[in-house]
Design a protein around this motif. Structure first.
Motif, mmCIF file in Angstrom:
data_model
loop_
_atom_site.group_PDB
_atom_site.id
_atom_site.type_symbol
_atom_site.label_atom_id
_atom_site.label_comp_id
_atom_site.label_asym_id
_atom_site.label_seq_id
_atom_site.Cartn_x
_atom_site.Cartn_y
_atom_site.Cartn_z
ATOM 1 N N THR A 78 0.707 -1.256 0.079
ATOM 2 C CA THR A 78 -0.018 0.027 -0.038
ATOM 3 C C THR A 78 0.972 1.262 -0.054
ATOM 4 N N GLY A 79 2.169 1.128 0.342
ATOM 5 C CA GLY A 79 2.897 2.392 0.539
ATOM 6 C C GLY A 79 2.840 3.044 1.931
ATOM 7 N N TRP A 80 1.812 2.418 2.632
ATOM 8 C CA TRP A 80 1.614 2.908 4.015
ATOM 9 C C TRP A 80 2.510 2.205 5.135
ATOM 10 N N VAL A 100 2.022 -3.478 -5.085
ATOM 11 C CA VAL A 100 1.013 -4.586 -5.318
ATOM 12 C C VAL A 100 -0.408 -4.031 -5.305
ATOM 13 N N GLY A 101 -0.855 -3.265 -4.431
ATOM 14 C CA GLY A 101 -2.216 -2.736 -4.462
ATOM 15 C C GLY A 101 -2.432 -1.885 -5.817
ATOM 16 N N PHE A 108 -5.215 -3.124 -8.554
ATOM 17 C CA PHE A 108 -6.382 -2.103 -9.028
ATOM 18 C C PHE A 108 -6.502 -1.844 -10.372
ATOM 19 N N ASP A 109 -5.246 -1.599 -10.925
ATOM 20 C CA ASP A 109 -5.076 -1.188 -12.478
ATOM 21 C C ASP A 109 -5.467 -2.492 -13.251
ATOM 22 N N HIS A 131 -5.426 6.972 2.625
ATOM 23 C CA HIS A 131 -4.105 7.035 2.017
ATOM 24 C C HIS A 131 -4.217 6.526 0.301
ATOM 25 N N LEU A 132 -4.730 5.615 0.191
ATOM 26 C CA LEU A 132 -5.113 5.073 -0.957
ATOM 27 C C LEU A 132 -5.860 5.894 -1.859
#
Length: 424
Positions: free
Chosen positions: A19-21, A36-37, A41-42, A68-69
């Motif tokens: 997630t980058g979080w 990954v997320g 999603f894409d 955050h997302l």
């Protein structure tokens, strides 16, 4: 791929790579919005993935992760559906929440594991035994015996199991691998990979306790070396050495057994020549300078019988200088985060994205009956079977450090008469 059914996917792990979080905000690394997320999603936007779910240990993190997302993916790229089921629900804390999350999936779904190293094996085995296709971040497992068990389980349950060795899809690495085949017998390989000391703050909860810098970073280039030498040479002996003193001091204060820099020296033997032997040296560190201009310094050198190859992954002729931060070298070949001219995500050609997409495509092909899991072993992809020697070297290195001795890698017969790799 247009006629293949969409696949549901579970993301195991809610941290930086997913997630980058990182608990206190967006990561300070080059993965501020994850990999990954964003990729899944894409892939859902592109019609390959359907329902998504995500599992961690602490469900209380999900409100901040969702915000955050929403801000950094939904607010930046057009047409991104960021919906996913969360486990554990209701803000609960449950280290085994992955079991319920996997049980909620139908067989043939995808499970992508980006969790602390000791958890890879139990989560992967649990998923495989329930008919799920599995992608595991490196290192696949910490023990060679566990890696061998996953190979056997994936074969038994007829599912795809890949290891997320994304550097195999780096165009420079892939081209270098092909060119190395024309250089005759292997002679010497050296690799360096490091990250700045600030990573010790991010990894303090597990650094030196649950895993080490060799498993975390050297796994990349050990796999590249094993990939180049597949069917041409095999590792036979590992001797490890480590530097210490920075991670365990102020301000990081990691546990006493935390190494700063680990070097593995590995003997290789040719499988086609009785005369040729090779040597490889793999070094990794998480105590590099704080302002080196790259998040991961990384390069490697290969020498064969008829020539050599040098690859500097961190410096590719693309740098940016800003008054506040100085000079930085960027790698858009890994993940391109800037949107397309239409405002959509535009990173489908990045090798971090391709690595996950290759796994999703393989799983969908097996579900459709147009391929078998064994087909991908023959394609040179990082399947669980094709990456066993990477784990053998890493596991041998850890034993060498702990027991202060050389560790040998050999073939032996299992109880059922099959040949497998063992450590002595």
């Amino acid at each position: 791929m247009a006629n293949l059914s969409k696949i549901n996917a579970l993301m195991c792990g809610t941290g930086e790579y997913t997630t980058g979080w990182v608990g206190t905000g967006a990561s300070k690394s080059d993965k501020k919005i994850g990999v990954v997320g964003l990729t899944l999603f894409d892939l859902r936007r592109l019609g390959k993935v359907d329902q998504l779910s995500m599992v961690g240990v602490n469900g209380g993190k999900f409100p901040a992760i969702r915000q955050h997302l929403a801000e950094n993916i939904g607010g930046v790229y057009k047409d991104m559906d960021l919906s996913f089921e969360e486990y554990p629900e209701g803000g609960k804390v449950d280290p085994e929440a992955y079991k319920l999350a996997i049980e909620k999936l139908a067989p043939g779904s995808a499970v992508i594991i980006f969790t602390p190293d000791p958890t890879h094996y139990p989560i992967a085995l649990y998923a495989i035994e329930r008919g799920m296709h599995v992608l595991i971040t490196k290192p696949a497992t910490q023990l060679l015996s566990h890696h061998v068990e996953l190979i056997e389980a994936a074969k038994k349950h007829n599912v795809v199991c890949f290891v997320e060795h994304h550097k195999r899809f780096d165009p420079a690495y892939s081209d270098a691998k092909a060119r190395a085949q024309a250089l005759g017998e292997f002679n010497f390989f050296s690799a360096w990979m490091s990250q700045p000391k600030l990573q010790l703050e991010v990894f303090k909860s597990w650094a030196g306790k649950d895993s080490d810098i060799s498993y975390y970073l050297s796994s990349h280039h050990i796999d590249i070396c094993c990939w180049i030498l597949q069917d041409r040479a095999v590792p036979t002996r590992v001797v490890a050495s480590a530097a210490t003193g920075i991670a365990t001091g102020e301000p990081y204060n990691c546990v006493p057994q935390t190494e700063d820099t680990i070097t593995l020296m590995v003997d290789w033997e040719s499988t086609t020549s009785d005369r040729h032997r090779g040597t490889a040296v793999y070094t990794a560190s998480w105590t590099a300078p704080l302002k080196a201009g790259v998040h991961s310094a990384q390069h490697w050198y290969y020498m064969g019988e008829k020539g050599d190859i040098t690859v500097d992954q961190a410096h590719r002729g693309y740098d940016v200088t800003v008054d506040e931060t100085g000079k930085m070298w960027y790698n858009p070949f890994y993940m391109k985060y800037s949107p397309s001219e239409t405002g959509h995500f535009d990173g489908q050609r990045g090798y971090g994205y391709i690595s996950i997409e290759k796994f999703i495509d393989a799983a969908r092909s097996v579900n459709a009956g147009s391929a078998t899991p064994a087909d991908f072993d023959a394609h040179g992809l990082p399947t669980i079977a094709n990456t066993v020697l990477t784990t053998a070297i890493l596991n041998a290195g850890r034993i060498s450090l702990d027991e202060k001795r050389a560790v040998f890698i050999k073939r032996a017969l299992s109880e059922n008469g099959a040949e497998q790799w063992v450590l002595e």
